[in-house]
Design an enzyme around this catalytic site. Structure first.
Site, PDB file in Angstrom:
ATOM      1  N   HIS A  16     -19.176  10.558 -23.983  1.00 28.76           N
ATOM      2  CA  HIS A  16     -20.091  10.172 -25.061  1.00 28.76           C
ATOM      3  C   HIS A  16     -21.447   9.919 -24.407  1.00 28.76           C
ATOM      4  O   HIS A  16     -21.548   9.124 -23.480  1.00 28.76           O
ATOM      5  CB  HIS A  16     -19.597   8.911 -25.782  1.00 28.76           C
ATOM      6  CG  HIS A  16     -20.480   8.508 -26.922  1.00 28.76           C
ATOM      7  ND1 HIS A  16     -20.107   8.687 -28.236  1.00 28.76           N
ATOM      8  CD2 HIS A  16     -21.717   7.959 -26.956  1.00 28.76           C
ATOM      9  CE1 HIS A  16     -21.086   8.267 -29.022  1.00 28.76           C
ATOM     10  NE2 HIS A  16     -22.068   7.808 -28.262  1.00 28.76           N
ATOM     11  N   ARG A  31     -17.771  10.462 -35.913  1.00 35.94           N
ATOM     12  CA  ARG A  31     -18.220   9.901 -37.194  1.00 35.94           C
ATOM     13  C   ARG A  31     -18.594  10.961 -38.221  1.00 35.94           C
ATOM     14  O   ARG A  31     -18.438  10.745 -39.423  1.00 35.94           O
ATOM     15  CB  ARG A  31     -19.402   8.956 -36.946  1.00 35.94           C
ATOM     16  CG  ARG A  31     -19.017   7.666 -36.218  1.00 35.94           C
ATOM     17  CD  ARG A  31     -20.243   6.869 -35.819  1.00 35.94           C
ATOM     18  NE  ARG A  31     -21.017   7.542 -34.772  1.00 35.94           N
ATOM     19  CZ  ARG A  31     -22.260   7.209 -34.440  1.00 35.94           C
ATOM     20  NH1 ARG A  31     -22.885   6.233 -35.096  1.00 35.94           N
ATOM     21  NH2 ARG A  31     -22.876   7.862 -33.471  1.00 35.94           N
ATOM     22  N   PRO A  36     -10.914  10.446 -31.101  1.00 30.98           N
ATOM     23  CA  PRO A  36     -10.082   9.300 -31.474  1.00 30.98           C
ATOM     24  C   PRO A  36     -10.978   8.178 -31.987  1.00 30.98           C
ATOM     25  O   PRO A  36     -11.921   7.762 -31.309  1.00 30.98           O
ATOM     26  CB  PRO A  36      -9.406   8.913 -30.152  1.00 30.98           C
ATOM     27  CG  PRO A  36     -10.361   9.374 -29.090  1.00 30.98           C
ATOM     28  CD  PRO A  36     -11.042  10.598 -29.642  1.00 30.98           C
ATOM     29  N   MET A  37     -10.709   7.689 -33.203  1.00 31.10           N
ATOM     30  CA  MET A  37     -11.501   6.602 -33.782  1.00 31.10           C
ATOM     31  C   MET A  37     -10.560   5.523 -34.290  1.00 31.10           C
ATOM     32  O   MET A  37      -9.685   5.793 -35.122  1.00 31.10           O
ATOM     33  CB  MET A  37     -12.384   7.130 -34.920  1.00 31.10           C
ATOM     34  CG  MET A  37     -13.448   8.110 -34.473  1.00 31.10           C
ATOM     35  SD  MET A  37     -14.460   8.730 -35.845  1.00 31.10           S
ATOM     36  CE  MET A  37     -13.315   9.929 -36.574  1.00 31.10           C
ATOM     37  N   ALA A  38     -10.736   4.311 -33.788  1.00 28.59           N
ATOM     38  CA  ALA A  38      -9.859   3.205 -34.159  1.00 28.59           C
ATOM     39  C   ALA A  38      -9.909   2.952 -35.658  1.00 28.59           C
ATOM     40  O   ALA A  38     -10.980   2.873 -36.260  1.00 28.59           O
ATOM     41  CB  ALA A  38     -10.275   1.940 -33.410  1.00 28.59           C
ATOM     42  N   ASN A  67     -19.788  14.666 -26.415  1.00 28.99           N
ATOM     43  CA  ASN A  67     -19.594  13.844 -27.609  1.00 28.99           C
ATOM     44  C   ASN A  67     -20.863  13.030 -27.873  1.00 28.99           C
ATOM     45  O   ASN A  67     -21.547  12.629 -26.938  1.00 28.99           O
ATOM     46  CB  ASN A  67     -18.382  12.924 -27.389  1.00 28.99           C
ATOM     47  CG  ASN A  67     -18.136  11.956 -28.517  1.00 28.99           C
ATOM     48  OD1 ASN A  67     -17.964  10.762 -28.287  1.00 28.99           O
ATOM     49  ND2 ASN A  67     -18.103  12.429 -29.745  1.00 28.99           N
ATOM     50  N   GLY A  68     -21.149  12.829 -29.154  1.00 24.60           N
ATOM     51  CA  GLY A  68     -22.286  11.986 -29.520  1.00 24.60           C
ATOM     52  C   GLY A  68     -23.310  12.697 -30.379  1.00 24.60           C
ATOM     53  O   GLY A  68     -23.898  13.689 -29.947  1.00 24.60           O
ATOM     54  N   ASP A  69     -23.506  12.211 -31.610  1.00 27.63           N
ATOM     55  CA  ASP A  69     -24.549  12.704 -32.525  1.00 27.63           C
ATOM     56  C   ASP A  69     -24.374  14.149 -32.959  1.00 27.63           C
ATOM     57  O   ASP A  69     -25.343  14.792 -33.366  1.00 27.63           O
ATOM     58  CB  ASP A  69     -25.939  12.546 -31.899  1.00 27.63           C
ATOM     59  CG  ASP A  69     -26.350  11.094 -31.709  1.00 27.63           C
ATOM     60  OD1 ASP A  69     -25.646  10.221 -32.248  1.00 27.63           O
ATOM     61  OD2 ASP A  69     -27.348  10.845 -31.031  1.00 27.63           O
ATOM     62  N   CYS A 114     -14.836   3.024 -25.083  1.00 32.31           N
ATOM     63  CA  CYS A 114     -15.021   2.139 -26.229  1.00 32.31           C
ATOM     64  C   CYS A 114     -15.969   0.986 -25.874  1.00 32.31           C
ATOM     65  O   CYS A 114     -15.758   0.285 -24.879  1.00 32.31           O
ATOM     66  CB  CYS A 114     -13.684   1.572 -26.691  1.00 32.31           C
ATOM     67  SG  CYS A 114     -13.836   0.459 -28.108  1.00 32.31           S
TER      68      CYS A 114
END
Length: 326
Positions: free
Chosen positions: A174, A230, A22-24, A205-207, A105
């Site tokens: 994350h 991302r 989920p990304m705002a 999650n992350g990278d 977040c």
């Protein structure tokens, strides 16, 4: 090669180990559908505030529409247990099949309200929120966190054990603290520690930026699934690339510009349709910039594209761009 292991979230069995984060401002319906069509097993919606005062705003109304394809997972954020429980019920009534709670977040505007990763400083409040939300709805509840507040206060293991005891069905981590924001390298050892210590499914999650890194993270953490954020911006086919690599050990060839065109035009049209003309053309700009970043190094096309103020002008400019570049 990674042997497939199915992951279960409550009654839902995912068809692979890849989840769209989920990304705002990004994980709207058109983007989630694109991720699902390109191999994500689950695409979690962008964050919705638990404050009922904002539910009637245009932004929140778009996030309350849950008629996507696939499993409908909706993320909520807030710090008041009662409000969070109400937000969960409202979303379930609107069609949500999984409720995801945001405690990851790092944004200042979220943390100053004691929401997002700010909650990691208060384990008792975390427990109250999780208990209230789990008891408020019949659907599975999941949780997303970071490894802690800062490097001196990593408490993801404590939070994970609280989550497990409260009935959380899956935990996304994350691999950074709140203080790290998105800087430095992700702490996969912390995720592995949690995975070895609790029985609920863990999502790393992350990278995770490419198929090789995806496999490495699964191997390093032992996680049940990975979450891509991302790296999917302007590249929603990354899920397909990762799954192919996990299945075969081979990398798919880089997408041609002609193939990228087949993603860009339908996506931008879907954005225009979903948001309407005025808001749609504004939101489309960032997606086009991500899609074409490797093909417009001088930034000239982006500047001219961002000056366009109608949906039709955007689509025409994209058609001309692709015609001139392949």
């Amino acid at each position: 090669m990674v042997t497939f292991q199915s992951m279960q979230i409550g009654q839902f069995k995912l068809n692979n180990r890849l989840i769209a984060a989920p990304m705002a401002g990004i994980s709207d319906k058109p983007f989630r559908q694109l991720c699902l069509e390109n191999g994500a097993a689950l695409a979690v919606s962008e964050m919705l505030s638990s404050n009922p005062d904002v539910w009637k705003t245009p932004k929140s109304k778009h996030r309350l529409i849950h008629d996507d394809c696939g499993i409908k997972s909706v993320q909520i954020a807030g710090s008041d247990p009662t409000e969070m429980a109400l937000a969960a019920r409202v979303n379930v009534d609107s069609g949500a099949e999984i409720i995801d709670i945001n405690m990851g977040c790092p944004a200042k505007k979220v943390n100053k309200k004691l929401a997002g990763s700010a909650l990691l400083q208060h384990p008792k409040l975390v427990e109250s929120i999780l208990t209230e939300v789990v008891n408020a709805v019949e659907v599975p509840v999941t949780l997303k966190i970071r490894t802690g507040w800062d490097k001196d206060n990593r408490n993801c293991l404590e939070i994970a054990k609280i989550a497990e005891a409260c009935g959380i069905k899956a935990l996304s981590i994350h691999g950074r603290t709140k203080a790290c924001l998105f800087n430095g390298e992700a702490e996969y050892d912390s995720i592995r520690l949690v995975k070895e210590s609790v029985s609920i499914p863990i999502i790393a999650n992350g990278d995770i930026i490419n198929p090789i890194k995806a496999k490495a993270v699964l191997d390093l953490t032992g996680a049940d699934a990975i979450m891509i954020g991302r790296a999917a911006q302007g590249k929603p086919w990354i899920f397909q690339e990762i799954q192919h690599y996990l299945d075969t050990g081979e990398l798919l060839p880089k997408k041609t510009l002609s193939e990228i065109r087949s993603f860009v035009l339908p996506h931008i049209e879907a954005i225009h349709s979903f948001y309407g003309e005025e808001k749609g053309y504004r939101i489309a700009r960032k997606h086009v910039a991500w899609y074409l970043a490797d093909y417009t190094p001088d930034d000239q096309f982006r500047r001219s594209f961002n000056a366009l103020e109608t949906a039709s002008a955007q689509l025409e400019a994209l058609e001309v761009f692709f015609e001139n570049h392949y």
